[in-house]
Design an enzyme around this catalytic site. Sequence first.
Site, mmCIF file in Angstrom:
data_model
loop_
_atom_site.group_PDB
_atom_site.id
_atom_site.type_symbol
_atom_site.label_atom_id
_atom_site.label_comp_id
_atom_site.label_asym_id
_atom_site.label_seq_id
_atom_site.Cartn_x
_atom_site.Cartn_y
_atom_site.Cartn_z
ATOM 1 N N ASN A 14 0.864 -1.186 0.000
ATOM 2 C CA ASN A 14 0.000 0.000 0.000
ATOM 3 C C ASN A 14 0.904 1.241 0.000
ATOM 4 O O ASN A 14 1.698 1.430 0.925
ATOM 5 C CB ASN A 14 -0.885 -0.048 1.255
ATOM 6 C CG ASN A 14 -1.790 1.153 1.372
ATOM 7 O OD1 ASN A 14 -1.377 2.271 1.090
ATOM 8 N ND2 ASN A 14 -3.014 0.942 1.803
ATOM 9 N N HIS A 72 1.063 6.215 1.875
ATOM 10 C CA HIS A 72 1.822 7.184 2.678
ATOM 11 C C HIS A 72 3.010 7.792 1.945
ATOM 12 O O HIS A 72 3.610 8.742 2.429
ATOM 13 C CB HIS A 72 2.188 6.580 4.027
ATOM 14 C CG HIS A 72 0.946 6.306 4.836
ATOM 15 N ND1 HIS A 72 -0.034 7.262 5.008
ATOM 16 C CD2 HIS A 72 0.488 5.180 5.429
ATOM 17 C CE1 HIS A 72 -1.026 6.734 5.715
ATOM 18 N NE2 HIS A 72 -0.740 5.485 5.970
ATOM 19 N N HIS A 97 -5.589 3.540 -1.335
ATOM 20 C CA HIS A 97 -6.885 3.895 -0.758
ATOM 21 C C HIS A 97 -7.202 5.313 -1.216
ATOM 22 O O HIS A 97 -6.541 6.267 -0.797
ATOM 23 C CB HIS A 97 -6.783 3.814 0.769
ATOM 24 C CG HIS A 97 -8.057 4.112 1.490
ATOM 25 N ND1 HIS A 97 -8.159 4.066 2.863
ATOM 26 C CD2 HIS A 97 -9.292 4.465 1.048
ATOM 27 C CE1 HIS A 97 -9.400 4.379 3.225
ATOM 28 N NE2 HIS A 97 -10.106 4.636 2.143
ATOM 29 N N ARG A 126 -9.290 8.094 -0.617
ATOM 30 C CA ARG A 126 -10.243 8.540 0.404
ATOM 31 C C ARG A 126 -11.128 9.647 -0.135
ATOM 32 O O ARG A 126 -10.728 10.422 -1.004
ATOM 33 C CB ARG A 126 -9.473 9.071 1.628
ATOM 34 C CG ARG A 126 -8.750 7.999 2.424
ATOM 35 C CD ARG A 126 -8.081 8.642 3.630
ATOM 36 N NE ARG A 126 -9.078 9.265 4.476
ATOM 37 C CZ ARG A 126 -9.584 8.715 5.579
ATOM 38 N NH1 ARG A 126 -9.177 7.531 5.980
ATOM 39 N NH2 ARG A 126 -10.502 9.342 6.278
ATOM 40 N N ARG A 170 -6.860 12.853 1.245
ATOM 41 C CA ARG A 170 -5.743 13.344 2.068
ATOM 42 C C ARG A 170 -4.392 12.807 1.606
ATOM 43 O O ARG A 170 -3.367 13.361 1.918
ATOM 44 C CB ARG A 170 -5.978 13.053 3.544
ATOM 45 C CG ARG A 170 -5.762 11.629 3.953
ATOM 46 C CD ARG A 170 -5.640 11.524 5.460
ATOM 47 N NE ARG A 170 -6.890 11.767 6.125
ATOM 48 C CZ ARG A 170 -7.307 11.090 7.209
ATOM 49 N NH1 ARG A 170 -6.554 10.140 7.715
ATOM 50 N NH2 ARG A 170 -8.457 11.349 7.777
ATOM 51 N N GLU A 202 -8.732 0.390 -2.519
ATOM 52 C CA GLU A 202 -9.534 0.482 -1.290
ATOM 53 C C GLU A 202 -10.415 1.702 -1.396
ATOM 54 O O GLU A 202 -9.941 2.781 -1.794
ATOM 55 C CB GLU A 202 -8.625 0.673 -0.075
ATOM 56 C CG GLU A 202 -7.992 -0.571 0.434
ATOM 57 C CD GLU A 202 -7.107 -0.257 1.630
ATOM 58 O OE1 GLU A 202 -7.241 0.816 2.249
ATOM 59 O OE2 GLU A 202 -6.250 -1.085 1.921
ATOM 60 N N THR A 253 -7.813 3.772 8.790
ATOM 61 C CA THR A 253 -9.017 2.950 8.889
ATOM 62 C C THR A 253 -9.065 2.332 10.288
ATOM 63 O O THR A 253 -8.126 1.657 10.699
ATOM 64 C CB THR A 253 -8.985 1.831 7.824
ATOM 65 O OG1 THR A 253 -8.610 2.420 6.581
ATOM 66 C CG2 THR A 253 -10.323 1.161 7.683
ATOM 67 N N GLU A 289 -10.967 -9.309 3.737
ATOM 68 C CA GLU A 289 -9.662 -8.979 4.302
ATOM 69 C C GLU A 289 -9.894 -8.830 5.805
ATOM 70 O O GLU A 289 -10.660 -7.961 6.236
ATOM 71 C CB GLU A 289 -9.126 -7.677 3.710
ATOM 72 C CG GLU A 289 -7.778 -7.292 4.313
ATOM 73 C CD GLU A 289 -7.229 -5.973 3.775
ATOM 74 O OE1 GLU A 289 -7.714 -5.472 2.738
ATOM 75 O OE2 GLU A 289 -6.310 -5.434 4.425
ATOM 76 N N HIS A 307 -3.441 -4.646 8.140
ATOM 77 C CA HIS A 307 -3.497 -3.480 9.021
ATOM 78 C C HIS A 307 -2.513 -3.628 10.168
ATOM 79 O O HIS A 307 -2.608 -4.568 10.954
ATOM 80 C CB HIS A 307 -4.896 -3.177 9.581
ATOM 81 C CG HIS A 307 -5.068 -1.697 9.766
ATOM 82 N ND1 HIS A 307 -4.560 -1.023 10.837
ATOM 83 C CD2 HIS A 307 -5.618 -0.761 8.952
ATOM 84 C CE1 HIS A 307 -4.817 0.264 10.693
ATOM 85 N NE2 HIS A 307 -5.440 0.460 9.554
HETATM 86 N N1 PXP Z 1 -5.904 -2.943 4.776
HETATM 87 C C1 PXP Z 1 -6.784 -1.935 4.848
HETATM 88 C C2 PXP Z 1 -8.210 -2.203 4.536
HETATM 89 C C3 PXP Z 1 -6.375 -0.627 5.182
HETATM 90 O O1 PXP Z 1 -7.276 0.369 5.237
HETATM 91 C C4 PXP Z 1 -5.006 -0.395 5.424
HETATM 92 C C5 PXP Z 1 -4.536 0.985 5.731
HETATM 93 O O2 PXP Z 1 -4.730 1.798 4.635
HETATM 94 C C6 PXP Z 1 -4.122 -1.475 5.315
HETATM 95 C C7 PXP Z 1 -4.596 -2.748 5.019
HETATM 96 C C8 PXP Z 1 -2.666 -1.307 5.537
HETATM 97 O O3 PXP Z 1 -2.424 -0.991 6.865
HETATM 98 P P1 PXP Z 1 -1.010 -0.468 7.297
HETATM 99 O O4 PXP Z 1 -0.769 0.838 6.594
HETATM 100 O O5 PXP Z 1 -1.114 -0.337 8.765
HETATM 101 O O6 PXP Z 1 -0.010 -1.518 6.873
#
Ligand code: PXP
Length: 251
Positions: free
Chosen positions: A7, A10, A43, A45, A49, A70, A101, A151, A191
């Site tokens: 992901n 960030h 994601h 949003r 952001r 996402e 999330t 998930e 997550h």
């Molecule tokens: N899965 C989902 C559904 C999420 O919303 C996120 C965060 O965007 C992640 C996985 C990844 O989480 P992390 O950034 O803590 O690895």
Amino acid sequence: MIRLYINVDHVATIREARKTTEPDPLEAALRAENAGAQGITVHLREDRRHIQDHDVERIRQAIRGPLNLEMAAIDEMVDIAHKTRPYQVSLVPEKRQEITTEGGLDVISQEAHLNEIRIKMADAGILYSLFVDPDFRQIDAAHRVGARSIEINTGRYSEHPDPGERVVQLEKIREAAGHARDLGLRVFAGHGLRVDNVEPIAAIGEIEELNIGHHIVSRSILVGIEQAVRDMQSAIERGLARRHPSSVRPY
Ligand code: PXP
């Protein structure tokens, strides 16, 4: 085998801190793929952001592997998914003030709505997944609305300060994964996963895909994204080696 989806939200968070063009989440995605990631997750949003609409478009066009989008269960995002055609959408709950999330979707309270979105995604040939807590009732509801996969939210396991409670949470995830698999759902997780806590999750035989973001991006600043991805893969491999043969059931 576990598919590791990186992901890159960030990377965009850092860019948006200055409202400039660097760092580019697409470049991060391509480097993650080169290091062996099987897929990329973003994601988009509602508040934009971090990831912007143009990021989704560019990443979708340029990466070699699948894009997992996402998104919240709202019309605007359904239209964007229809237009950009990611490989898969993962529906997540979204609150404006949250830092990230915060929990799984409440599938039970919106079954009809989620079923409608599922049909729209199926019409467009997009795979459909729901982010849920390790809660049998929510998993049953995900099955009822026709999700192909869930998930499982590993947030409580990852973030709990008490080691005893982390064991409890891990057991919940394990039981939830088995239950989902019994229903014929494919099982993903994510997550808060890090190199030091991913191994027991990767050891769960039903889990076939992991979404990992924050830890990879934060380690990228120090060691580079390729190294961060490779270190995560090594940790996942250690978990896979601990899988019990009877827990690995083919679909
Ligand atoms: N899965 C989902 C559904 C999420 O919303 C996120 C965060 O965007 C992640 C996985 C990844 O989480 P992390 O950034 O803590 O690895």
